[in-house]
Design a protein around this motif. Structure first.
Motif, PDB file in Angstrom:
ATOM      1  N   VAL A  32      -0.744 -12.078 -30.686  1.00 35.17           N
ATOM      2  CA  VAL A  32       0.229 -12.163 -29.446  1.00 35.17           C
ATOM      3  C   VAL A  32       0.613 -10.970 -28.936  1.00 35.17           C
ATOM      4  O   VAL A  32       1.116 -10.858 -27.871  1.00 35.17           O
ATOM      5  CB  VAL A  32       1.278 -13.017 -30.134  1.00 35.17           C
ATOM      6  N   HIS A  33       0.419  -9.705 -29.665  1.00 42.57           N
ATOM      7  CA  HIS A  33       0.765  -8.398 -29.142  1.00 42.57           C
ATOM      8  C   HIS A  33      -0.782  -7.783 -28.438  1.00 42.57           C
ATOM      9  O   HIS A  33      -0.381  -6.517 -27.843  1.00 42.57           O
ATOM     10  CB  HIS A  33       1.271  -7.444 -30.209  1.00 42.57           C
ATOM     11  N   GLY A  34      -1.662  -8.392 -28.456  1.00 40.84           N
ATOM     12  CA  GLY A  34      -2.882  -7.881 -27.894  1.00 40.84           C
ATOM     13  C   GLY A  34      -3.565  -6.985 -28.888  1.00 40.84           C
ATOM     14  O   GLY A  34      -4.690  -6.463 -28.369  1.00 40.84           O
ATOM     15  N   ASN A  35      -3.279  -6.970 -30.026  1.00 38.35           N
ATOM     16  CA  ASN A  35      -4.064  -6.229 -31.110  1.00 38.35           C
ATOM     17  C   ASN A  35      -5.254  -7.016 -31.502  1.00 38.35           C
ATOM     18  O   ASN A  35      -5.307  -8.221 -31.824  1.00 38.35           O
ATOM     19  CB  ASN A  35      -3.233  -5.860 -32.291  1.00 38.35           C
ATOM     20  N   LEU A  36      -6.441  -6.109 -31.819  1.00 37.15           N
ATOM     21  CA  LEU A  36      -7.626  -6.860 -32.021  1.00 37.15           C
ATOM     22  C   LEU A  36      -7.937  -7.316 -33.478  1.00 37.15           C
ATOM     23  O   LEU A  36      -7.258  -6.685 -34.250  1.00 37.15           O
ATOM     24  CB  LEU A  36      -8.788  -6.052 -31.626  1.00 37.15           C
ATOM     25  N   VAL A  37      -8.188  -8.580 -33.483  1.00 41.19           N
ATOM     26  CA  VAL A  37      -8.157  -9.064 -34.852  1.00 41.19           C
ATOM     27  C   VAL A  37      -9.603  -9.382 -35.499  1.00 41.19           C
ATOM     28  O   VAL A  37     -10.070  -9.047 -36.537  1.00 41.19           O
ATOM     29  CB  VAL A  37      -7.379 -10.384 -35.223  1.00 41.19           C
ATOM     30  N   LEU A  38     -10.350  -9.904 -34.432  1.00 38.87           N
ATOM     31  CA  LEU A  38     -11.815  -9.971 -34.972  1.00 38.87           C
ATOM     32  C   LEU A  38     -12.553 -10.082 -33.603  1.00 38.87           C
ATOM     33  O   LEU A  38     -12.254 -10.498 -32.696  1.00 38.87           O
ATOM     34  CB  LEU A  38     -12.006 -11.355 -35.582  1.00 38.87           C
ATOM     35  N   SER A  53     -14.867 -10.733 -23.531  1.00 28.89           N
ATOM     36  CA  SER A  53     -14.282 -11.695 -24.388  1.00 28.89           C
ATOM     37  C   SER A  53     -13.035 -11.151 -24.968  1.00 28.89           C
ATOM     38  O   SER A  53     -12.063 -11.963 -25.005  1.00 28.89           O
ATOM     39  CB  SER A  53     -15.255 -12.112 -25.432  1.00 28.89           C
ATOM     40  N   GLU A  54     -13.002  -9.728 -25.086  1.00 26.02           N
ATOM     41  CA  GLU A  54     -11.613  -9.097 -25.687  1.00 26.02           C
ATOM     42  C   GLU A  54     -10.593  -9.318 -24.543  1.00 26.02           C
ATOM     43  O   GLU A  54      -9.328  -9.739 -24.707  1.00 26.02           O
ATOM     44  CB  GLU A  54     -11.738  -7.859 -26.080  1.00 26.02           C
ATOM     45  N   ARG A  55     -10.889  -9.286 -23.219  1.00 23.44           N
ATOM     46  CA  ARG A  55     -10.122  -8.990 -22.340  1.00 23.44           C
ATOM     47  C   ARG A  55      -9.638 -10.695 -21.904  1.00 23.44           C
ATOM     48  O   ARG A  55      -8.278 -10.745 -21.609  1.00 23.44           O
ATOM     49  CB  ARG A  55     -10.599  -8.611 -20.921  1.00 23.44           C
ATOM     50  N   LYS A  56     -10.446 -11.728 -22.272  1.00 17.35           N
ATOM     51  CA  LYS A  56      -9.948 -13.047 -21.857  1.00 17.35           C
ATOM     52  C   LYS A  56      -9.010 -13.411 -23.295  1.00 17.35           C
ATOM     53  O   LYS A  56      -8.160 -13.982 -22.976  1.00 17.35           O
ATOM     54  CB  LYS A  56     -11.188 -13.889 -22.154  1.00 17.35           C
ATOM     55  N   ALA A  57      -9.535 -12.916 -24.511  1.00 23.98           N
ATOM     56  CA  ALA A  57      -8.551 -13.342 -25.493  1.00 23.98           C
ATOM     57  C   ALA A  57      -7.079 -12.492 -25.246  1.00 23.98           C
ATOM     58  O   ALA A  57      -6.135 -13.106 -25.392  1.00 23.98           O
ATOM     59  CB  ALA A  57      -9.064 -12.831 -26.873  1.00 23.98           C
ATOM     60  N   TYR A  58      -7.044 -11.457 -24.747  1.00 17.31           N
ATOM     61  CA  TYR A  58      -5.849 -10.656 -24.533  1.00 17.31           C
ATOM     62  C   TYR A  58      -4.949 -11.359 -23.589  1.00 17.31           C
ATOM     63  O   TYR A  58      -3.919 -11.294 -23.678  1.00 17.31           O
ATOM     64  CB  TYR A  58      -6.157  -9.114 -24.144  1.00 17.31           C
ATOM     65  N   THR A  59      -5.642 -11.808 -22.539  1.00 18.71           N
ATOM     66  CA  THR A  59      -4.948 -12.561 -21.283  1.00 18.71           C
ATOM     67  C   THR A  59      -4.212 -13.482 -21.662  1.00 18.71           C
ATOM     68  O   THR A  59      -3.122 -13.897 -21.492  1.00 18.71           O
ATOM     69  CB  THR A  59      -5.967 -12.766 -20.065  1.00 18.71           C
ATOM     70  N   SER A  60      -5.000 -14.514 -22.402  1.00 17.72           N
ATOM     71  CA  SER A  60      -4.391 -15.923 -22.813  1.00 17.72           C
ATOM     72  C   SER A  60      -3.416 -15.467 -23.944  1.00 17.72           C
ATOM     73  O   SER A  60      -2.455 -16.282 -23.862  1.00 17.72           O
ATOM     74  CB  SER A  60      -5.554 -16.693 -23.386  1.00 17.72           C
ATOM     75  N   ALA A  61      -3.344 -14.530 -24.857  1.00 17.41           N
ATOM     76  CA  ALA A  61      -2.622 -14.481 -25.822  1.00 17.41           C
ATOM     77  C   ALA A  61      -1.054 -13.869 -25.107  1.00 17.41           C
ATOM     78  O   ALA A  61      -0.292 -14.386 -25.322  1.00 17.41           O
ATOM     79  CB  ALA A  61      -2.887 -13.247 -26.864  1.00 17.41           C
TER      80      ALA A  61
END
Length: 136
Positions: A32-38, A53-61
């Motif tokens: 939820v803070h934008g830190n990469l998990v996987l 994919s990372e930017r999409k995950a970051y945005t949605s989180a």
């Protein structure tokens, strides 16, 4: 909750759905803070799909919305028009990002990239539906 274990299971489900669709993708989970998990890229997925994919995950989180739903809000004259230009360009309104929630609270975001935006949405949604079936 062990976020890394959850992320691994989600990535496996995404990969299974991508194999069914015959579309190699990359999948990313951020907290939820934008830190990469996987982050995982299937053989044959475009190299740029990792970053998307990372930017999409970051945005949605961080925004707490599916990225496909953000697209209409970032158009000229709309309330979130400037979003893609802030945060060093990390916000991405392309379909394929989904916030992950528990008890109504966002705890992470997942992003899928490698196909068209519509294919990415279908793959991530199918993976999340399969996860919900298993959890029920």
């Amino acid at each position: 909750m062990d976020l890394l274990m959850t992320a691994k299971k989600l990535a496996e489900r995404v990969e299974a759905e991508a194999i069914k669709a015959k579309i190699p993708v990359a999948v990313c989970i951020v907290d939820v803070h934008g830190n990469l998990v996987l982050q995982h890229r299937m053989n044959g997925a475009p190299v740029f799909s990792l970053e998307i994919s990372e930017r999409k995950a970051y945005t949605s989180a961080l925004v707490g919305m599916r990225t496909v739903d953000l697209l209409k809000l970032v158009q000229p004259g709309q309330s979130l028009y400037v979003l893609p230009s802030v945060g060093g360009g990390r916000f991405c309104p392309m379909g394929g990002g989904v916030p992950l929630t528990e008890d109504g609270q966002v705890y992470a975001g997942i992003g899928v990239s490698g196909g068209t935006a519509e294919e990415d949405v279908a793959i991530v949604e199918a993976a999340l539906q399969e996860r919900a079936k298993v959890a029920a």
